[in-house]
Design a protein around this motif. Structure first.
Motif, PDB file in Angstrom:
ATOM      1  N   VAL A 196       0.840  -1.205   0.000  1.00  0.00           N
ATOM      2  CA  VAL A 196       0.000   0.000   0.000  1.00  0.00           C
ATOM      3  C   VAL A 196       0.869   1.245   0.000  1.00  0.00           C
ATOM      4  O   VAL A 196       0.589   2.248  -0.691  1.00  0.00           O
ATOM      5  CB  VAL A 196      -0.937  -0.012   1.218  1.00  0.00           C
ATOM      6  N   GLY A 197       1.977   1.213   0.786  1.00  0.00           N
ATOM      7  CA  GLY A 197       2.914   2.341   0.781  1.00  0.00           C
ATOM      8  C   GLY A 197       3.551   2.530  -0.583  1.00  0.00           C
ATOM      9  O   GLY A 197       3.717   3.670  -1.057  1.00  0.00           O
ATOM     10  N   ASP A 198       3.908   1.417  -1.237  1.00  0.00           N
ATOM     11  CA  ASP A 198       4.467   1.516  -2.594  1.00  0.00           C
ATOM     12  C   ASP A 198       3.445   2.111  -3.551  1.00  0.00           C
ATOM     13  O   ASP A 198       3.793   2.918  -4.438  1.00  0.00           O
ATOM     14  CB  ASP A 198       4.895   0.139  -3.087  1.00  0.00           C
ATOM     15  N   ALA A 199       2.169   1.726  -3.410  1.00  0.00           N
ATOM     16  CA  ALA A 199       1.123   2.285  -4.271  1.00  0.00           C
ATOM     17  C   ALA A 199       0.969   3.779  -4.026  1.00  0.00           C
ATOM     18  O   ALA A 199       0.773   4.573  -4.974  1.00  0.00           O
ATOM     19  CB  ALA A 199      -0.197   1.562  -4.026  1.00  0.00           C
ATOM     20  N   THR A 200       1.069   4.192  -2.781  1.00  0.00           N
ATOM     21  CA  THR A 200       0.975   5.622  -2.452  1.00  0.00           C
ATOM     22  C   THR A 200       2.141   6.386  -3.078  1.00  0.00           C
ATOM     23  O   THR A 200       1.964   7.476  -3.658  1.00  0.00           O
ATOM     24  CB  THR A 200       0.970   5.811  -0.930  1.00  0.00           C
ATOM     25  N   ASP A 201       3.354   5.831  -2.950  1.00  0.00           N
ATOM     26  CA  ASP A 201       4.522   6.491  -3.553  1.00  0.00           C
ATOM     27  C   ASP A 201       4.367   6.560  -5.065  1.00  0.00           C
ATOM     28  O   ASP A 201       4.733   7.572  -5.701  1.00  0.00           O
ATOM     29  CB  ASP A 201       5.796   5.727  -3.189  1.00  0.00           C
ATOM     30  N   MET A 202       3.831   5.493  -5.689  1.00  0.00           N
ATOM     31  CA  MET A 202       3.648   5.468  -7.133  1.00  0.00           C
ATOM     32  C   MET A 202       2.661   6.551  -7.574  1.00  0.00           C
ATOM     33  O   MET A 202       2.908   7.289  -8.558  1.00  0.00           O
ATOM     34  CB  MET A 202       3.170   4.091  -7.588  1.00  0.00           C
ATOM     35  N   ALA A 203       1.547   6.653  -6.837  1.00  0.00           N
ATOM     36  CA  ALA A 203       0.547   7.662  -7.188  1.00  0.00           C
ATOM     37  C   ALA A 203       1.090   9.067  -6.962  1.00  0.00           C
ATOM     38  O   ALA A 203       0.889   9.977  -7.791  1.00  0.00           O
ATOM     39  CB  ALA A 203      -0.715   7.432  -6.362  1.00  0.00           C
ATOM     40  N   PHE A 204       1.792   9.273  -5.846  1.00  0.00           N
ATOM     41  CA  PHE A 204       2.363  10.594  -5.550  1.00  0.00           C
ATOM     42  C   PHE A 204       3.389  10.997  -6.600  1.00  0.00           C
ATOM     43  O   PHE A 204       3.394  12.134  -7.112  1.00  0.00           O
ATOM     44  CB  PHE A 204       3.009  10.564  -4.158  1.00  0.00           C
ATOM     45  N   ALA A 205       4.260  10.037  -6.947  1.00  0.00           N
ATOM     46  CA  ALA A 205       5.283  10.339  -7.940  1.00  0.00           C
ATOM     47  C   ALA A 205       4.643  10.673  -9.286  1.00  0.00           C
ATOM     48  O   ALA A 205       5.093  11.581 -10.003  1.00  0.00           O
ATOM     49  CB  ALA A 205       6.240   9.161  -8.088  1.00  0.00           C
ATOM     50  N   GLY A 206       3.585   9.950  -9.685  1.00  0.00           N
ATOM     51  CA  GLY A 206       2.917  10.213 -10.944  1.00  0.00           C
ATOM     52  C   GLY A 206       2.276  11.591 -10.981  1.00  0.00           C
ATOM     53  O   GLY A 206       2.363  12.318 -11.996  1.00  0.00           O
ATOM     54  N   VAL A 207       1.600  11.977  -9.880  1.00  0.00           N
ATOM     55  CA  VAL A 207       0.947  13.283  -9.827  1.00  0.00           C
ATOM     56  C   VAL A 207       1.965  14.397  -9.888  1.00  0.00           C
ATOM     57  O   VAL A 207       1.802  15.399 -10.617  1.00  0.00           O
ATOM     58  CB  VAL A 207       0.086  13.384  -8.541  1.00  0.00           C
ATOM     59  N   VAL A 208       3.074  14.259  -9.145  1.00  0.00           N
ATOM     60  CA  VAL A 208       4.111  15.295  -9.145  1.00  0.00           C
ATOM     61  C   VAL A 208       4.810  15.356 -10.508  1.00  0.00           C
ATOM     62  O   VAL A 208       5.066  16.435 -11.050  1.00  0.00           O
ATOM     63  CB  VAL A 208       5.132  15.040  -8.023  1.00  0.00           C
ATOM     64  N   SER A 209       5.111  14.176 -11.082  1.00  0.00           N
ATOM     65  CA  SER A 209       5.833  14.126 -12.368  1.00  0.00           C
ATOM     66  C   SER A 209       5.034  14.788 -13.478  1.00  0.00           C
ATOM     67  O   SER A 209       5.605  15.405 -14.398  1.00  0.00           O
ATOM     68  CB  SER A 209       6.135  12.676 -12.746  1.00  0.00           C
ATOM     69  N   ARG A 210       3.705  14.678 -13.432  1.00  0.00           N
ATOM     70  CA  ARG A 210       2.869  15.254 -14.477  1.00  0.00           C
ATOM     71  C   ARG A 210       3.005  16.766 -14.534  1.00  0.00           C
ATOM     72  O   ARG A 210       2.856  17.392 -15.580  1.00  0.00           O
ATOM     73  CB  ARG A 210       1.421  14.848 -14.239  1.00  0.00           C
ATOM     74  N   GLY A 211       3.323  17.414 -13.441  1.00  0.00           N
ATOM     75  CA  GLY A 211       3.449  18.874 -13.412  1.00  0.00           C
ATOM     76  C   GLY A 211       4.853  19.380 -13.646  1.00  0.00           C
ATOM     77  O   GLY A 211       5.087  20.593 -13.604  1.00  0.00           O
ATOM     78  N   LEU A 212       5.799  18.480 -13.851  1.00  0.00           N
ATOM     79  CA  LEU A 212       7.190  18.891 -14.082  1.00  0.00           C
ATOM     80  C   LEU A 212       7.480  18.935 -15.585  1.00  0.00           C
ATOM     81  O   LEU A 212       6.860  18.211 -16.367  1.00  0.00           O
ATOM     82  CB  LEU A 212       8.142  17.897 -13.392  1.00  0.00           C
ATOM     83  N   PRO A 213       8.453  19.791 -16.005  1.00  0.00           N
ATOM     84  CA  PRO A 213       8.763  19.906 -17.441  1.00  0.00           C
ATOM     85  C   PRO A 213       9.355  18.621 -18.003  1.00  0.00           C
ATOM     86  O   PRO A 213      10.258  18.039 -17.398  1.00  0.00           O
ATOM     87  CB  PRO A 213       9.793  21.052 -17.483  1.00  0.00           C
ATOM     88  N   PRO A 214       8.821  18.169 -19.158  1.00  0.00           N
ATOM     89  CA  PRO A 214       9.343  16.929 -19.762  1.00  0.00           C
ATOM     90  C   PRO A 214      10.803  17.093 -20.166  1.00  0.00           C
ATOM     91  O   PRO A 214      11.260  18.176 -20.502  1.00  0.00           O
ATOM     92  CB  PRO A 214       8.453  16.722 -20.988  1.00  0.00           C
ATOM     93  N   GLY A 215      11.517  16.009 -20.105  1.00  0.00           N
ATOM     94  CA  GLY A 215      12.913  16.003 -20.533  1.00  0.00           C
ATOM     95  C   GLY A 215      13.885  16.275 -19.423  1.00  0.00           C
ATOM     96  O   GLY A 215      15.075  15.962 -19.544  1.00  0.00           O
ATOM     97  N   ALA A 216      13.455  16.908 -18.350  1.00  0.00           N
ATOM     98  CA  ALA A 216      14.361  17.179 -17.225  1.00  0.00           C
ATOM     99  C   ALA A 216      14.548  15.911 -16.420  1.00  0.00           C
ATOM    100  O   ALA A 216      13.676  15.051 -16.354  1.00  0.00           O
ATOM    101  CB  ALA A 216      13.790  18.289 -16.354  1.00  0.00           C
ATOM    102  N   SER A 217      15.712  15.786 -15.772  1.00  0.00           N
ATOM    103  CA  SER A 217      15.964  14.624 -14.904  1.00  0.00           C
ATOM    104  C   SER A 217      15.523  14.945 -13.485  1.00  0.00           C
ATOM    105  O   SER A 217      15.292  16.104 -13.131  1.00  0.00           O
ATOM    106  CB  SER A 217      17.451  14.254 -14.933  1.00  0.00           C
ATOM    107  N   LYS A 218      15.450  13.890 -12.668  1.00  0.00           N
ATOM    108  CA  LYS A 218      15.057  14.051 -11.258  1.00  0.00           C
ATOM    109  C   LYS A 218      16.075  14.919 -10.527  1.00  0.00           C
ATOM    110  O   LYS A 218      15.705  15.805  -9.735  1.00  0.00           O
ATOM    111  CB  LYS A 218      14.951  12.673 -10.601  1.00  0.00           C
ATOM    112  N   GLU A 219      17.374  14.714 -10.830  1.00  0.00           N
ATOM    113  CA  GLU A 219      18.418  15.475 -10.155  1.00  0.00           C
ATOM    114  C   GLU A 219      18.313  16.963 -10.492  1.00  0.00           C
ATOM    115  O   GLU A 219      18.541  17.838  -9.639  1.00  0.00           O
ATOM    116  CB  GLU A 219      19.797  14.941 -10.543  1.00  0.00           C
ATOM    117  N   GLU A 220      17.993  17.282 -11.786  1.00  0.00           N
ATOM    118  CA  GLU A 220      17.872  18.681 -12.177  1.00  0.00           C
ATOM    119  C   GLU A 220      16.698  19.349 -11.458  1.00  0.00           C
ATOM    120  O   GLU A 220      16.801  20.503 -11.029  1.00  0.00           O
ATOM    121  CB  GLU A 220      17.675  18.767 -13.700  1.00  0.00           C
ATOM    122  N   VAL A 221      15.593  18.643 -11.358  1.00  0.00           N
ATOM    123  CA  VAL A 221      14.424  19.206 -10.665  1.00  0.00           C
ATOM    124  C   VAL A 221      14.761  19.506  -9.221  1.00  0.00           C
ATOM    125  O   VAL A 221      14.454  20.595  -8.699  1.00  0.00           O
ATOM    126  CB  VAL A 221      13.234  18.242 -10.763  1.00  0.00           C
TER     127      VAL A 221
END
Length: 618
Positions: A47-72
């Motif tokens: 369930v925690g993994d599912a929460t992290d997956m959903a959170f990461a997806g929601v946050v990733s959708r609002g970030l500029p495409p092509g950038a890496s996690k480290e750059e963000v």
């Protein structure tokens, strides 16, 4: 927490010994409990993994495409938003990508399968536990029942019927509930505590330490309360037995209580017993009831601490949101078994008190064992010899000392004397209801102690002044004297003992249902039925202990006439207060203080002008 409900080792060991034949089933209970716990342990992590997956997806959708996690993360720190950067550093973000719904659905399906499997394991475990508890109590009831048949009569003299019944019924039922409700839960709780603590240490040793400290505080508090509650539960079941004994006594003698105007006194006495039980139960429940709230308070406080510290660790970038969520679920899974054990401690305390009372019955000294090679005479003529017999109910108070007498077949021996002289005791000794202190009793030259009690008593027909009838028809009560008797034989015995005349007047005749408290027939008629029962048994020896005390004079004459033919070739002992019933006895023994002070026929004793003459004149 197991220590919080600790009972004396002997009680626990004996309960485990009762469960030993079901050890394979108990292993199955442990296996199913372990499997259910393992499936449950995997759930919160997924369930925690599912929460992290959903959170990461929601946050990733609002970030500029092509950038890496480290750059963000570097951009966030450059803007001074270190907290958000720390949170995102623990998330598996992919800028420009949305939520992976397919992966999330697969994860949720796995979680569903795990929980279903856990539920099925719990269901199977519950069925095994139910069978084990029920069959264990079935065996225990058989042991108690067998034990009661081997106990000497003085045990029942010392304990009321209500107290004995309370141990056999209420205490056994209470122990059954305890086993059924706690056996599986305690096993599951133990595995859950060990498994969950292991997972929590892997997730966060610091948070696991906080949880462990709170649990230790709750355990110490529960142990302290439980130790004080234990004697209260023992008192509670003792009071229950006393109340049952009093109720049984008052119900049996209800007509006497009413007739003597003692109803208000009986009600006050009942109120006293009821109040005593209420106070004992209240004290026990009040103490045990404190365990749940105390442990709940400590665990709730722990939940708040874990939430706050977990949020700080998320903000510090050392734990993900899903990990904190999983840990909080694990924290609840860890504390819930503690709360369950605390809540079950009251039932455990009560069950252990009942178990101790049951084992007290099983530990009672039994009557003398049967001889290893008993003598079984093929035919008994009925000669009885009392040779220097000595007996006492109380160790320091002699009742019968150096008593000797002989009865030959066909002889009618009457035993008379004042109350407490030992008349009925002679019959009890002949039947081996009590064992001799000295001397011996011979039956056709055979020491009765060398015979089995069952064989000895099958040769003796007893009719006591207490006419005992069981729940059944009149025909069944008469046939109790000889299993397999035909209906005609029952009727013949009834006619011989003047039973047939009043049975014919009843609507259902011999099929009339009655019991020990039945008002369908009078006291005298009940006694006649017990006489017919003895008649049908065709014993070698007749023992009539005030057998005609409840019949009218005319019926008494009829019984004496019937008894004359029944006594032919048999030894008969008649214990009587009404001396008119024993005038024609072949030998009259006058007893006083456990000794035969006079012996002879009716006319001989009157001529001697001694104790019998004074008793007769009175």
């Amino acid at each position: 927490m197991v220590n919080a409900v600790r009972e004396s080792p002997s009680t626990v060991v004996r309960l485990l010994d009762l469960l030993r034949p079901y050890r394979l089933r108990l292993v199955l209970v442990a296996v199913l409990g372990t499997a259910a716990t393992a499936f449950n342990l995997a759930g919160p992590k997924l369930v925690g993994d599912a929460t992290d997956m959903a959170f990461a997806g929601v946050v990733s959708r609002g970030l500029p495409p092509g950038a890496s996690k480290e750059e963000v993360i570097a951009n966030l720190r450059a803007r001074g938003d270190d907290t958000l950067a720390n949170v995102l550093s623990t998330a598996d973000i992919v800028p420009g990508h949305g939520v992976d719904f397919q992966g999330l659905l697969q994860l949720l399906l796995i979680i569903l399968v795990l929980y279903v499997a856990s539920g099925l394991c719990m269901l199977g475990q519950g069925r095994v536990v139910a069978f084990t508890a029920q069959h264990t109590m079935y065996v225990l009831r058989e042991r108690v029942s067998d034990k009661l048949t081997r106990l000497p009569l003085d045990y029942f003299d010392r304990n009321s019927r209500g107290e004995v019944l309370s141990r056999v019924t209420n205490d056994v039922d209470n122990l059954q509930r305890t086993l059924q409700q706690t056996l599986g839960h305690m096993v599951n709780s133990l595995f859950a505590v060990v498994g969950v603590m292991t997972v929590m240490v892997l997730l966060s040793p610091m948070l696991a330490g906080l949880v462990l400290v709170s649990v230790l505080v709750a355990a110490v508090a529960a142990l302290s309360i439980s130790r004080r509650a234990r004697p209260r539960f023992a008192e509670r079941w003792q009071r229950t037995g006393s109340l049952n004994g009093y109720v049984e006594e008052m119900y049996t003698g209800h007509s006497t209580v009413v007739a003597f105007g003692r109803r208000e006194l009986a009600e006050r006495s009942f109120d006293e017993h009821n109040e005593s039980l209420y106070q004992a139960s209240s004290r026990a429940q009040a103490l045990s009831g404190m365990i749940g709230p105390v442990t709940r308070f400590v665990t709730d406080l722990n939940y708040v601490v874990v939430a706050v510290v977990g949020a700080l660790r998320v903000a510090g970038g050392t734990m993900s949101i899903g990990s904190v969520q999983s840990f909080m679920q694990y924290s609840g899974m860890f504390t819930q078994p503690i709360i369950d054990m605390a809540n079950f401690s009251a039932q455990l305390q009560s069950g252990m008190a009942s178990a101790r009372r049951i084992f007290e019955v099983l530990d009672e000294p039994e009557q003398r064992p049967e001889p290893p090679q008993p003598v079984r005479p093929a035919r008994v003529r009925g000669r009885v010899d009392f040779q220097r017999v000595a007996f006492r109910y109380v160790p320091d108070t002699p009742l019968i000392e150096d008593l000797s007498l002989t009865a030959v077949p066909g002889q009618l021996i009457a035993i008379v004397g004042p109350t407490g002289a030992g008349k009925s005791t002679l019959g009890n000794l002949l039947l081996r209801f009590y064992e001799l202190e000295g001397g011996r009793i011979l039956l056709d030259g055979i020491d009765v102690a060398s015979m089995t009690r069952g064989d000895l008593r099958s040769r003796i027909g007893l009719v006591s002044q207490d006419s005992w009838l069981f729940a059944g028809t009149i025909a069944e009560n008469i046939a109790y004297g000889r299993p397999g008797a035909t209906q005609q034989e029952v009727v013949n015995a009834a006619r011989a003992m003047c039973v047939d005349r009043f049975v014919r007047s009843l609507p259902d005749g011999y099929d009339t249902v009655l019991d020990d408290e039945s008002s369908t027939v009078s006291a005298g008629e009940r006694q006649l039925i017990t006489l017919a029962r003895a008649f049908l048994a065709e014993p070698s020896i007749l023992l009539l202990d005030e057998a005609t005390s409840s019949v009218d004079s005319r019926t008494e004459v009829l019984i004496q006439q019937a008894m004359a033919s029944l006594r032919a070739g048999r030894t008969s002992f008649v214990i009587a207060h009404r001396l008119s019933t024993i005038r024609h006895a072949d030998l009259i023994l006058v007893m006083d203080s456990g000794r035969v002070v006079e012996r002879g026929t009716h006319h001989e004793l009157l001529a001697a002008n001694g104790a019998y003459a004074r008793l007769y004149a009175s």
